[in-house]
Structures are given as C-alpha cells and as structure tokens.
Design a protein around this motif. Structure first.
Motif, short mmCIF file in Angstrom:
data_model
loop_
_atom_site.label_atom_id
_atom_site.label_comp_id
_atom_site.label_asym_id
_atom_site.label_seq_id
_atom_site.Cartn_x
_atom_site.Cartn_y
_atom_site.Cartn_z
N ASN A 333 0.81 -1.24 0.00
CA ASN A 333 0.00 0.00 0.00
C ASN A 333 0.83 1.27 0.00
OD1 ASN A 333 -2.54 -1.06 -0.03
ND2 ASN A 333 -2.47 -1.52 2.16
N VAL A 334 2.15 1.16 -0.04
CA VAL A 334 2.96 2.38 0.11
C VAL A 334 2.76 3.33 -1.06
CG1 VAL A 334 4.77 1.23 1.47
CG2 VAL A 334 5.05 1.52 -1.00
N LYS A 335 2.82 4.61 -0.75
CA LYS A 335 2.71 5.63 -1.79
C LYS A 335 3.44 6.85 -1.25
CE LYS A 335 -0.82 5.39 -4.91
NZ LYS A 335 0.05 4.99 -5.94
N ALA A 336 4.66 7.08 -1.70
CA ALA A 336 5.42 8.21 -1.17
C ALA A 336 4.91 9.50 -1.79
CB ALA A 336 6.89 8.03 -1.50
N SER A 337 4.74 10.51 -0.93
CA SER A 337 4.30 11.79 -1.51
C SER A 337 5.42 12.83 -1.48
CB SER A 337 3.05 12.31 -0.80
OG SER A 337 3.25 12.23 0.58
N ILE A 339 10.10 13.07 -1.49
CA ILE A 339 11.36 12.31 -1.54
C ILE A 339 11.77 11.85 -0.14
CG2 ILE A 339 12.90 14.34 -1.49
CD1 ILE A 339 13.47 11.34 -3.74
N ASP A 340 11.44 12.65 0.88
CA ASP A 340 11.76 12.23 2.26
C ASP A 340 11.07 10.92 2.60
OD1 ASP A 340 13.33 14.40 2.61
OD2 ASP A 340 11.84 15.59 3.72
N GLU A 341 9.84 10.78 2.11
CA GLU A 341 9.11 9.53 2.39
C GLU A 341 9.78 8.33 1.70
OE1 GLU A 341 4.80 11.62 2.95
OE2 GLU A 341 4.82 9.72 1.89
N ILE A 342 10.42 8.57 0.58
CA ILE A 342 11.16 7.48 -0.08
C ILE A 342 12.24 6.95 0.86
CG2 ILE A 342 12.79 6.93 -1.98
CD1 ILE A 342 10.04 7.20 -3.11
N PHE A 343 12.96 7.88 1.50
CA PHE A 343 14.02 7.45 2.42
C PHE A 343 13.43 6.72 3.63
CE2 PHE A 343 16.17 10.49 -0.23
CZ PHE A 343 17.42 9.92 -0.39
N GLN A 344 12.27 7.18 4.12
CA GLN A 344 11.63 6.52 5.27
C GLN A 344 11.18 5.10 4.91
OE1 GLN A 344 8.29 8.94 6.43
NE2 GLN A 344 9.63 10.66 6.92
N ILE A 345 10.53 4.99 3.73
CA ILE A 345 10.03 3.66 3.32
C ILE A 345 11.21 2.70 3.12
CG2 ILE A 345 8.80 2.39 1.51
CD1 ILE A 345 7.22 5.05 0.99
N ASP A 346 12.25 3.21 2.48
CA ASP A 346 13.44 2.38 2.26
C ASP A 346 13.93 1.80 3.59
OD1 ASP A 346 15.97 1.64 0.58
OD2 ASP A 346 16.74 2.73 2.32
N LYS A 347 14.01 2.67 4.59
CA LYS A 347 14.50 2.25 5.92
C LYS A 347 13.59 1.18 6.53
CE LYS A 347 16.73 5.62 8.63
NZ LYS A 347 16.52 6.84 9.41
N GLU A 348 12.29 1.44 6.47
CA GLU A 348 11.31 0.50 7.05
C GLU A 348 11.38 -0.88 6.39
OE1 GLU A 348 6.81 1.14 7.49
OE2 GLU A 348 7.67 3.16 7.36
N VAL A 349 11.46 -0.88 5.07
CA VAL A 349 11.49 -2.16 4.34
C VAL A 349 12.77 -2.93 4.69
CG1 VAL A 349 11.52 -3.25 2.06
CG2 VAL A 349 10.07 -1.26 2.46
N ARG A 350 13.89 -2.19 4.74
CA ARG A 350 15.15 -2.86 5.09
C ARG A 350 15.05 -3.50 6.48
NH1 ARG A 350 19.65 -1.22 1.70
NH2 ARG A 350 18.68 0.12 0.17
N LYS A 351 14.48 -2.74 7.43
CA LYS A 351 14.36 -3.24 8.81
C LYS A 351 13.54 -4.54 8.81
CE LYS A 351 12.83 -1.45 13.18
NZ LYS A 351 11.90 -0.46 13.71
N TYR A 352 12.44 -4.53 8.07
CA TYR A 352 11.56 -5.71 7.99
C TYR A 352 12.32 -6.91 7.39
CZ TYR A 352 7.77 -8.71 6.32
OH TYR A 352 6.95 -9.78 6.05
N CYS A 353 13.07 -6.66 6.32
CA CYS A 353 13.73 -7.77 5.61
C CYS A 353 14.98 -8.26 6.34
CB CYS A 353 14.13 -7.34 4.19
SG CYS A 353 12.72 -6.98 3.16
N GLU A 354 15.54 -7.41 7.16
CA GLU A 354 16.76 -7.82 7.86
C GLU A 354 16.47 -8.71 9.07
OE1 GLU A 354 18.71 -4.10 8.06
OE2 GLU A 354 19.81 -4.55 6.22
N LEU A 355 15.23 -8.75 9.51
CA LEU A 355 14.87 -9.55 10.71
C LEU A 355 15.17 -11.02 10.50
CD1 LEU A 355 11.56 -7.88 11.91
CD2 LEU A 355 13.82 -7.80 12.99
#
Ligand code: NDP
Ligand code: DXP
Ligand code: MN
Length: 355
Positions: A333-337, A339-355
């Motif tokens: 469902n992500v939808k960045a509005s 460029i800052d949100e792109i960096f936030q989403i990137d961080k969140e996804v990495r955290k999820y995948c690194e678990l």
C-alpha cells in the motif's frame, strides 16, 4: 566530468571513453579498491577524490581526498564540470543523482536504482540513461505512433541450469554472467531477473508508457525492440559493450566507431525464450509492479537486503526472490508523496527484511 563509481565495471568503461575522447575528469569517487583508484588518479589527474572509508585516505595518492556520502554530495556541489556520471550501485546512488539535478548538471545515469526507487521525483530534463536496453529504446525512437516497447534479457547465470538444483547454487556460479562482465550486485539481479523488473520500471519512467515487456535473447546482441502501430518492429542490435551507451550519454552526438558492428554471418542464429516464472519467480509480480510504480522503493530495498544476505552466504539463491516478494506483499500500500518519504520507506522495508 565527475565520475561516481570509477573503479566499477561502468566506471572503468567510462574512463575508457574519457581516454578515447580526451575528456577532463575533475572528480573521481570510488569505494575500497584503492589500488585501481591510484592508477586512475595517476592517469586522469582529478582535482578531487572521494572514497568510502576514512581509514583508507592515507593510502590514496592524492592531496585532496575525503570520504563518505556527504563528501560525494559536496564534491558534486563544488565542481565546475557540467556532467556527472553516476555509476554507484544501489540506493547509495539516489542522493548523488538528486544533487546533480539540483546543481543543474547533466546526469549520465547508470545507477538505475535511482529511477526504480524515486522515478516520480526525478526531473529527467538533464538525464541520459546509460542502461543498454534504454539506450537501445532511445536509439529506436522516431516520430511514428508506437504500440509497445520490449527489452531483452540474457537469462542470467542460471538460464540453462536444472530447475531442481536452483536452491543449492554457489555464489561463484551465480556471479558467472553468460554475456556481460558487471559488478556483483547487478550480476545477481540478472540471475534472478530482478534486473529486468528494475529495467521495466526504469523504462516506464523514461518513456512514459506501461506497454512494456521483456524477452530472453540469449546472446545479448539485441537490446530492445519497438513495435509500431503500423505492424513494424525495429530492433537495436549492437555487440555487448557498455561503451556505446556511455559515449552517447556523455557526448550526445557520436559519429565515429565505438564498437565493431555485429557480424551476422558469424552470429549465425539467435534464440528467444519466454521469461518463465518457474525459473524466475520474481516475474510473478511484474504486472503488479508495472501497475504500481510506487512499489519500486520496496522492490529495491528488499532486493538489496536479500542480495547482500546471499553474497554473505546467509540465504540460498531462491530466497532472494522470496524475501523480495514477501516485502512487496507486506508493503503493497505504500505511496510516497515526497522524496523524504522514499528514504523513510526504504529504511522501514530494510528493517523488515533484515529480521
Ligand atoms: N555493469 C554494467 O554493465 C551495468 C551496470 N548498470 C548499473 O550501473 C551501476 C554500477 O554497476 P557496476 O559498475 O556493474 O557496479 P560495480 O560494483 O562494478 O561498481 C560500483 C562502484 O561503486 C563504488 N562504490 C560502492 N560503494 C561505494 C561507497 N560506499 N562509496 C563510494 N563508492 C562506492 C565501487 O567502488 P569499489 O569497487 O572501489 O569498492 C565501484 O566503483 C549499478 O546501478 C548497475 O545496476 C547498468 C547497466 C549495465
Ligand atoms: C548491460 C546491461 O544493460 C545490463 O543491465 C544487462 O542487461 C544485464 O544482463 P541481463 O540481461 O542478464 O539482465
Ligand atoms: Mn541493462
């Protein structure tokens, strides 16, 4: 020019072009291959050098060396050259792409991840893609009504590998690309076919169309096709070398021989294959991604984590696509509005995948 990623596969090819056309190299940016960097410094005499780590500065044969991401951005900002060649790999390339655009410089972009993750925030006015398939599509464009565009894939390291053995392949086998000599990350992306998914996203942003697909051409001699509404199809054919796309991205106009033409008699035959989801499970999400380009940032972050785990022997080859597809499912469902949100989403996804 300012060359980011000078010691990599695209970086070295770019310096071959700089040598051939006697181009000025004002800044060299490299990671950890200091031996090669020192040879490049000796030959191209840049005014400024940036590397990855502080502890390597003493090894670099130059009196103006700095390190780290902020230093790359500063070097772009303080340079007088009008062209930035971005041959960094992965998400690391995004900020330099944005900085080059902000500074009004031309961006010759090999770092496809910039477009995959943030295409909707990237002003393309001064952007020239270096990817071979997109160069091919650009070369084929003419003022006629286009029906659809098609790019080619080599099929990667495992295109002929027994399917039932794919879960146990070695890193060495995965890094043996059949046609191109490239950095490790993109070579793995080719083997999983994620590279081609990236390239469809890249093409969607560059050519503003969703009528895109890919097909395997095993020799990597045809890079792109355009189907016109009149029923004609044109193909871009060139030997597998990045020097042609790089030359155009930097020089704009090229009237001399960069490559030898393909000798069709020597080639004798070409083979095309469908991209099967049994061999390339990531292809299952092709339509979902193409219909929702906002997912590019998720696709890239998850893939970067997964490829790095594979290269560190933490997971098997087939787990790369599994991790990526699971992240797409979780973050669909992500939808960045911004460029800052792109960096936030990137961080969140990495955290999820690194678990
Ligand atoms: N290779 C190819 O033919 C093609 C590549 N591309 C794209 O081009 C980009 C580059 O690919 P490729 O050349 O194959 O990759 P490589 O891995 O060969 O090169 C990456 C470059 O980035 C440098 N680098 C890595 N991390 C850092 C860091 N933290 N700080 C500074 N520099 C860093 C590396 O330095 P070092 O090696 O010194 O550590 C190297 O110079 C990718 O986005 C890829 O998808 C697109 C089409 C074709
Ligand atoms: C040279 C280039 O543009 C690469 O992106 C290449 O296309 C990778 O090979 P695959 O076709 O195997 O992905
Ligand atoms: Mn490509």
């Amino acid at each position: 020019m300012i060359l980011l990623g000078s010691t990599g596969s695209i970086g070295v090819n770019t310096l071959n072009i700089a040598r051939k056309f006697n181009l000025n190299v004002e800044v060299l940016v490299a990671g950890r291959n200091i031996d090669l960097l020192n040879q490049q410094i000796q030959e191209f005499k840049p005014k400024k050098v940036v590397i990855d780590r502080a502890e390597d500065i003493k090894l670099v044969l130059h009196d103006n060396v700095s390190f780290g991401e902020a230093a790359i951005l500063e070097a772009i900002e303080n340079s007088t050259s009008k062209t930035v060649v971005n041959a960094l790999v992965g998400f690391l390339g995004l900020k330099p792409t944005l900085k080059a655009i902000e500074c009004g410089k031309k961006i010759a972009l090999a770092n496809k991840e910039s477009l995959v993750v943030a295409g909707k925030f990237i002003d393309q006015k001064n952007l020239r893609p270096i990817d071979s398939e997109h160069f091919g599509l650009w070369y084929l464009l003419q003022d006629k009504k286009i029906d659809s565009m098609m790019i080619t894939a080599s099929g990667g390291s495992f295109r002929d590998y027994p399917l039932e053995k794919l879960s146990n392949v070695s890193i060495k086998e995965a890094l043996a690309h059949p046609n191109w000599s490239m950095g490790n990350k993109i070579t793995i992306d080719s083997a999983t076919m994620t590279n081609k998914l990236f390239e469809l996203v890249e093409a969607a942003w560059l050519f503003d169309t969703k009528k895109l697909d890919a097909i395997i051409e095993t020799k990597s001699l045809i890079h792109a096709f355009i189907n016109f509404v009149d029923g004609s199809t044109t193909a871009h054919i060139a030997n597998a070398s990045m020097q042609l796309p790089i030359s155009y991205a930097i020089l704009e106009k090229v009237d001399e021989e960069i490559l030898k033409p393909v000798d069709l008699v020597e080639v004798a035959n070409l083979e095309f294959r469908k991209i099967e989801t049994s061999r390339y499970p990531i292809w299952e999400i092709k339509d979902e991604i193409l219909n929702n380009l906002d997912l590019g940032v998720v696709l890239n972050a998850a893939n970067e984590v997964a490829v790095s785990k594979f290269l560190n022997s933490e997971i098997g080859f087939l787990d790369i696509s599994k991790i990526t597809m699971d992240a797409i499912n979780k973050f669909n469902n992500v939808k960045a509005s911004s460029i800052d949100e792109i960096f936030q989403i990137d961080k969140e996804v990495r955290k999820y995948c690194e678990l």
